[in-house]
Design an enzyme around this catalytic site. Structure first.
Site, PDB file in Angstrom:
ATOM      1  N   SER A  39       0.760  -1.390   0.099  1.00  0.00           N
ATOM      2  CA  SER A  39      -0.100  -0.007   0.066  1.00  0.00           C
ATOM      3  C   SER A  39       0.837   1.066   0.054  1.00  0.00           C
ATOM      4  O   SER A  39       1.825   1.344  -0.847  1.00  0.00           O
ATOM      5  CB  SER A  39      -1.034   0.021   1.088  1.00  0.00           C
ATOM      6  OG  SER A  39      -1.634   1.249   1.157  1.00  0.00           O
ATOM      7  N   HIS A  66      -2.826  -0.804  -3.375  1.00  0.00           N
ATOM      8  CA  HIS A  66      -3.910   0.282  -3.305  1.00  0.00           C
ATOM      9  C   HIS A  66      -3.402   1.451  -4.137  1.00  0.00           C
ATOM     10  O   HIS A  66      -2.760   2.097  -3.971  1.00  0.00           O
ATOM     11  CB  HIS A  66      -4.117   0.819  -1.887  1.00  0.00           C
ATOM     12  CG  HIS A  66      -4.558  -0.177  -0.938  1.00  0.00           C
ATOM     13  ND1 HIS A  66      -4.222  -0.221   0.635  1.00  0.00           N
ATOM     14  CD2 HIS A  66      -5.064  -1.450  -1.177  1.00  0.00           C
ATOM     15  CE1 HIS A  66      -4.593  -1.003   1.208  1.00  0.00           C
ATOM     16  NE2 HIS A  66      -5.460  -1.972   0.170  1.00  0.00           N
ATOM     17  N   ASP A 158      -5.340  -4.342   5.663  1.00  0.00           N
ATOM     18  CA  ASP A 158      -5.767  -5.317   4.198  1.00  0.00           C
ATOM     19  C   ASP A 158      -4.807  -6.214   4.186  1.00  0.00           C
ATOM     20  O   ASP A 158      -3.486  -6.016   4.170  1.00  0.00           O
ATOM     21  CB  ASP A 158      -5.558  -4.208   3.276  1.00  0.00           C
ATOM     22  CG  ASP A 158      -6.447  -4.936   1.887  1.00  0.00           C
ATOM     23  OD1 ASP A 158      -6.968  -5.901   2.241  1.00  0.00           O
ATOM     24  OD2 ASP A 158      -6.326  -4.326   0.798  1.00  0.00           O
TER      25      ASP A 158
END
Length: 882
Positions: A39, A66, A158
């Site tokens: 991310s 992401h 996540d």
């Protein structure tokens, strides 16, 4: 300015331009696929990772990051500079090939099926998407034990749930060391969840993955000698685990245990089981890690949602209808791991109760147990990361959880329904008198013999009409007489009231694994020879051996060999399997005498030429009666053998008739004596039969008394089992209460030290303005002693010149707006008095908090400053020098 990359390295990957293959075979997709999640700050980590990937490693890398959905991604061009492998952005139905790198496009979710990547439109709104979890779960389902998950730098959590799915399928997890990550949120979340197998800097992870794959076992041809050595090594591992942890894993499926052990061997680059056994003995911490690995603590909220909906819509209403108003339902969640399913059951119960009978005042008591104490501690805390929003609908998330700095905390009304405690389902007594029993995806890790023991135990634990809820990969097996399916698809079963099997229900502490059949390891020729011998013995017994019966010392027949119909026949009346009652005419009395003689003298008794009446004739029979002393299994029994004998030839008729009359007289006399003796014998027999009837009656009475004693003993055994189960429940509740007391004690100590360290006098009042708690500094302002807890604040003497404090406190309770005033005391001190509402974790106002900050010094300086200013501002009198 940098030169453009060479055509060899800079052009697009060939796999990105050709048409994708619809469905590759399993052989084609057998190479390892590495899923990488990153991310914020992940670009640097990705570059370091790909830069150190060994050339020709045969791995494919799928990167999920992401990305901003509104901007075109340039990640492909950035990563292509750091690796000679082709880097491509994924297109729908993109076939994965080894030594390639694939990057997820912006604003897409990605899945994999049979080695082909598929793109899907995101279902969750922006800000709530979890693309890494989504792909990792798909990767675990598609690659099973070959799945490899990597977590690099990133914020949030996540990927943690997806890594749990990979671990459940026996995959392996590599995590970047948080100290080397630009943002450590995602790596730390994976590590805190206990999912990381290897933690290392990003540049070291490719080498660790390559080393792991080199030591991954390859399927080989069966070798009996090798399998025997592997079994021996595995048993030694069981011994080491039992000595270290106290738990016996020999009752688990050997394939599952072996696969988990091989995974640990691959991580440590160990090729042989014997070497790993030595490694375990030399490194006790590895035993703990292997123990954690074997527990397979993977779960989630509302796993298999249709089954939970079935439970809420059909099962719960039926259970509530079967209970009286205000009743308490009992449930047991075995193998609860970190508590998600136990809390899911509590939420389902709340929703079902509101739909069916909101005013019913029902309650549900849930016992949640697991072997892993660390998992129980996490479940007891009831705090979960923010990514649980992927499994829980927003309505349930809003109602049953409280958002805090650590994620989501289970609401108090749900937490109080569950009692957590460590328990070994295989060894410890079960909970009883249950209405609902959940054991989801635990039985699949136990061998068949253990499952056959567990199912009757579940039947014993449930109340009549109770419900058993299994995982989607589990069944009740052959126990159709114990459970009936309410819904085959969701694996929900109802307890039947039928009698249990002939095998008694055993508590798990009595479980002993069945020994492996030795005959299975013998060649097929030996098995065939054994069958031939059995068949030959049966043939000889049927056609060439004399008839015989095996009885106990009372004459009751236990076993019959051959055809005994010529010597024995069923007696009239009630069925009687006694040999004397079944003996034919002519055999009954002689057999009784010889029988008693054989038992008295402990020797073989024989009868020769006994005339036995048959259907319309007479048969001469030889009888042998032998008490048995060996083998031990037959000791005390009697074997009676019947052998047909040839009748003696009839004497020839005499030639002289003069002797016939004399002989006739002698024969008549002998016949009279014989008739008299027969009558005497008949009388004795009748007397003996009468005595036997009396003895039988006495024996029946004794048997009846014995049956009553057996029934009483069974009731006592049942009571003992219930007391044992009740004791287990009390221990569980005590363990839970002790944990809560410890938590409360620590929280109280922390709060006391915090308040005292601030040196701010603090006073807690409840909704009626009664004293709830106060710090030691408060006693110097308001005359409080420990005995004043519970008294109204208006009854306490105070040094404050603040008659309106109670009115201000009531106003704060009414408006929820804090107030702040500077108040003086009678001895010249000044305090800043702040009154604020007391807000609980459930966002409920339950009193006020009053703080007293000493501002005497500041107030004194302020007074002096004002006095000084007033003196400097005095007007100058005329005629005086200024």
């Amino acid at each position: 300015m940098k030169k453009p990359p060479s055509p060899k390295k800079g052009k697009k990957a060939p796999a990105a331009t050709k048409q994708p293959v619809p469905r590759p075979s399993r052989a084609q997709s057998a190479f390892p696929i590495v899923g990488i999640g990153a991310s914020a700050g992940g670009l640097e980590a990705l570059e370091l990772f790909l830069k150190h990937v060994p050339q020709g490693g045969g791995m494919a890398f799928v990167i999920v990051q992401h990305l901003d959905p509104t901007h075109k991604g340039i990640l492909v061009e950035l990563l292509q500079r750091t690796t000679p492998m082709p880097v491509a952005q994924v297109r729908d139905r993109h076939k994965v090939e080894p030594d390639h790198v694939y990057v997820i496009p912006p604003n897409k979710d990605m899945s994999i099926l049979h080695g082909v990547l598929h793109l899907l439109a995101p279902a969750a709104p922006r800000g709530l998407r979890l693309p890494i979890d989504f792909f990792f779960r798909s990767l675990a389902d598609d690659c099973q034990a070959r799945s490899i998950g990597v977590i690099l730098s990133g914020m949030g959590s996540d990927g943690t749930l997806g890594l749990g799915a990979i671990k459940e399928k026996a995959g392996v997890v590599f995590v970047q060391a948080p100290a080397s990550a630009k943002f450590d949120g995602m790596p730390r979340s994976a590590i805190d969840a206990g999912l990381a197998d290897v933690v290392a800097p990003a540049e070291e992870l490719p080498g660790r993955i390559s080393d792991y794959l080199k030591h991954t076992p390859v399927a080989a041809k069966p070798d009996p000698d090798r399998e025997s050595k592997a079994q021996s090594a595995l048993e030694k591992i069981f011994i080491l685990l039992r000595a270290k942890t106290g738990h016996d894993f020999s009752l688990y499926k050997k394939s599952t245990i072996h696969r988990r052990v091989e995974r640990r061997m691959g991580l440590h680059q160990i090729a042989k089981l014997a070497t790993y056994v030595r490694f375990l003995r030399e490194n006790p911490q590895e035993t703990e890690l292997l123990f954690k690995e074997l527990l397979i603590g993977v779960t989630s909220f509302f796993r298999d949602p249709p089954a939970w909906e079935q439970l809420k819509d059909n099962v719960m209403p039926a259970l509530l209808a079967a209970h009286p108003q205000g009743g308490v339902l009992r449930a047991w969640t075995s193998g609860c791991s970190t508590g998600e399913e136990a809390y899911s059951l509590a939420m389902i119960f709340k929703e079902a109760l509101e739909q069916v009978n909101p005013a019913g005042n029902f309650s549900l008591q849930i016992f949640a147990t697991d072997l892993d104490r660390d998992a129980i501690d996490k479940a007891r805390a009831g705090v979960y990361p923010e990514n649980i929003a992927a499994d829980i609908c927003p309505e349930r998330l809003r109602r049953f959880f409280v958002k805090d700095d650590y994620g989501y905390r289970v609401a108090k009304e749900i937490r109080e329904m569950v009692i957590f405690a460590p328990q070994n389902m295989i060894m410890d007594p079960p909970f009883t008198k249950l209405d609902l029993l959940l054991c989801r995806n635990l039985l699949i890790y136990l061998d068949q013999e253990m499952q056959k023991k567990i199912m009757p135990l579940f039947h014993y634990s449930l109340n009549p009409g109770g419900v058993l809820f299994l995982g989607k990969a589990e069944t009740i097996g052959t126990f159709n007489s114990l459970f009936a399916p309410l819904d085959n698809k969701s694996r929900i079963f109802k307890r039947l009231d039928s009698a249990l099997a002939a095998e008694p229900v055993e508590f798990p502490s009595a479980f002993v694994p069945y020994p492996q059949a030795v005959a299975s390891a013998q060649p097929q020729v030996q098995a065939a020879g054994a069958n031939l011998q059995v068949l030959a013995d049966q043939l000889l017994l049927q056609h060439y051996c004399p008839a015989a019966v095996l009885t106990n010392d009372k004459g009751d027949i236990l076993y019959i060999s051959g055809r005994t119909g010529k010597y024995l026949e069923p007696a009239a009346g009630k069925a009687n399997w006694n040999i004397f009652a079944m003996a034919r005419e002519g055999l009954r009395y002689e057999l009784n005498d010889a029988w008693q003689k054989a038992l008295r003298q402990k020797t073989v008794a024989s009868l020769k030429g006994v005339q036995v009446g048959t259907n319309g004739g007479v048969q001469s029979v030889d009888i042998t009666i032998e008490p048995i002393g060996e083998p031990a299994a037959l000791q005390g029994m009697v074997l009676t053998v019947f052998t047909d004998a040839t009748a003696p030839p009839e004497p020839k008729a005499a030639g002289k008739t003069r002797r016939a009359s004399g002989r006739g007289d002698t024969m008549a006399a002998m016949q009279r004596q014989l008739q008299q003796a027969s009558e005497e014998i008949r009388t004795c027999r009748e007397q003996m039969q009468t005595s036997q009837e009396e003895l039988k009656s006495t024996n029946e009475e004794l048997q009846s008394a014995n049956e009553e004693l057996q029934s009483t003993n069974e009731e006592l055994t049942t009571s003992k089992e219930e007391m044992q189960s009740l004791n287990e429940e009390l221990q569980t509740v005590n363990h839970e209460l002790q944990a809560k007391v410890d938590e409360l004690s620590w929280a109280s100590n922390d709060m006391k030290n915090l308040l005292n360290s601030t040196e701010i006098a603090t006073l807690f009042l409840d909704g009626g303005l009664n004293v709830r708690r106060f710090t030691t500094q408060t006693a110097s302002i308001i005359k409080l002693i420990p005995g004043d807890v519970g008294r109204p604040i208006t009854d306490i003497v105070t040094d404050l010149d603040y008659p309106g404090m109670a009115a201000d406190a009531n106003e704060v309770l009414r408006t929820l707006v804090f107030t702040e005033k500077q108040i003086a005391t009678c001895d010249g001190r000044w305090f800043l008095v702040r009154i604020m509402p007391y807000r609980t974790l459930e966002n409920r106002i339950d009193g006020v908090v009053i703080t007293f900050l000493n501002i005497t010094t500041a107030k004194t300086l302020e007074i002096e400053l004002r006095k000084s200013r007033s003196e400097t501002k005095k007007p100058v009198t005329k005629g005086t020098t200024p």
